[in-house]
Design an enzyme around this catalytic site. Sequence first.
Site, PDB file in Angstrom:
ATOM      1  N   LYS A 190     -10.344  -1.080 -11.103  1.00 50.95           N
ATOM      2  CA  LYS A 190     -10.214  -1.516  -9.460  1.00 50.95           C
ATOM      3  C   LYS A 190     -10.868  -2.584  -9.642  1.00 50.95           C
ATOM      4  CE  LYS A 190      -8.089  -2.608  -5.373  1.00 50.95           C
ATOM      5  NZ  LYS A 190      -7.827  -1.525  -3.174  1.00 50.95           N
ATOM      6  N   SER A 207      -3.874   1.104   0.535  1.00 51.84           N
ATOM      7  CA  SER A 207      -4.174   0.631  -0.895  1.00 51.84           C
ATOM      8  C   SER A 207      -3.879   1.018  -2.036  1.00 51.84           C
ATOM      9  CB  SER A 207      -4.890  -0.694  -0.539  1.00 51.84           C
ATOM     10  OG  SER A 207      -5.282  -1.738  -0.257  1.00 51.84           O
ATOM     11  N   SER A 239      -3.399  -2.246  -2.064  1.00 56.60           N
ATOM     12  CA  SER A 239      -4.125  -4.150  -3.328  1.00 56.60           C
ATOM     13  C   SER A 239      -3.593  -3.073  -4.622  1.00 56.60           C
ATOM     14  CB  SER A 239      -5.632  -4.260  -2.638  1.00 56.60           C
ATOM     15  OG  SER A 239      -5.873  -2.926  -2.147  1.00 56.60           O
TER      16      SER A 239
END
Lengths: 482, 108
Positions: A79, A178, A154
């Site tokens: 990420k 997330s 997210s």
Amino acid sequence: MKLFELNIEEAHQGLVEKEFTSEELTQAVLEQIEKKDKDIFAYLTVTPELALKKAKEIDAGIARGDQIHPLAGIPLAVKDNILAEGIKCTAGSKILENYIAPYNATVIEKLKEVGAIIVGKTNLDEFAMGSSGENSALRPTKNPYDLERVPGGSSSGSAAAVASNQCICALGSDTGGSIRQPAGFCGVIGLKPTYGAVSRYGLIAMASSLDQIGPVTKTVKDAKIVFEVIRGKDPLDSTSVESNVQNLKSNIQNLRIGIPKECFSEGIDRKVEKVVKEAIDKFVKLGASVEEVSLPHLPYSLASYYIIMPSEASANLARYDGIRFGFTKTNPKFQNPSNKTQNLIDGYFKTRGEGFGEEVRRRIMLGTYALSAGYYEAYYLKAQKVRALIKEDFNKVFSKIDILLMPTSPTLPFKLGEKTKDPLSMYLSDIYTVSINLAGLPGLSIPCGKINNLPVGLQIIGKPFSEELLFQVGQIFEQSNT
Amino acid sequence: MISKKEVQHIAKLARLSLTPKEAKKMEKELSSVLDYIDKLKEINTDDIQPISQITGLKNVIRNDEKYEKYEVKKERIKIRNKLLKLAPETKDGYLKVKSIIKKTTKNK
């Protein structure tokens, strides 16, 4: 089976038995990215040269007869709010669009040490603020199951990349859901570890008392393999703690499962409820004892979270001042004609006003408001007291049961644009996940069924540092489905 | 509910520039979120101790030591230079900041 479709365990076996090389595996994943990502947009940066160079090193080791770690030579996606030295790290924000990470996050250091191959950095909601991936300042990621729908957020890119075989496994971060919510939306496995189990050093901070890094994988066993590498106390993160690896053999017949009744009261899609309840029934058939429990303050967790998280975020994001790193805005309008220099405070206003996207500004505003004079007690202190009550609810429940089962999300993956107009409706996507962060507990999301080809996630929640039990229960469920 | 004046005040505290249109939108959106958050008032928290974290750790601090070793100093200079490269403006190994105090000519 194509090489990019393999999970960690299978790929490791292939490498050890010399069926293929890490270079071939990495090449296969890179070709899949080339082919798929123009539609899915899971990646912000792909690093083919670095990845292939590292893969060749691992192959040389295997050829020499080295014993290799299960993650050695395995293509991994990260990420883009986790720092990997020398690689751009944008946090999905304009304010960091040209920021090159000057050091490695501890998790990256640990993964590199065992030989994992970083193939790229994945898309996310800006600064990990969002539940759909649409807040990325660059472009939204699409759900591999339906390109008109969101992958969740997210950690949108990490979940979509794993689901579309654009990596073998990935890292995400979870502040209020997330990792788990996008894993649920994309039909993959996601673990939010116990708070403190994994070092946050090198993770771009959002809400420091809630943030945790965790794996996104194709199987529960894979999540365990990644977690065991990244966990542990780190002197560079003073909130990290050493957890003991539990060597337990759980017996499903002795397992006491609790179902919070507050979960199925309002706002849940009835189709999702049905699939989750069928999954719960499966545990009953397998011999577990299932009982209804009550977490009376659960319905207040989202309200408490939306004070605590923005408050911490507003303080953490104060560092983006356009002076030390990142985007800086100088506007001639603000220049002082007498000495041709720009006023300091005007630089702040411009840099932050233009560098941050809408959702980030909204949360900074909300947090600043909650912490400002006259509102601190009514909002921030109140939210912290409710947080104490939520934690106490979980403590009580865990004195009589071993794990909790809950839906990961109240709805199926929704359409792009469906919730962007109304921030509150987007926030409600996290209704089942935020309480776990407030209480610091571990949560594992696993796929438990589909509705019209769209995945539904089931959340398994345990006491602090009970990850091992979550993996065992997850694996039992996984195997019962195959 | 939050007023237009409050939105402007908070934006100033948070060092965010907002156009009048953005401020208006912010007023509406923050009000709707704050209305939702108001449900916290339903809970009696009179005797509850607030928590700010869940691990119960207290003040983890490092020893206040001077770095005398040459290797350590050298390493720190290396890190400093690396970080300085990320800054938009530097001068003589320092970060350059916009002017805070107005330059005046000395009167003799």
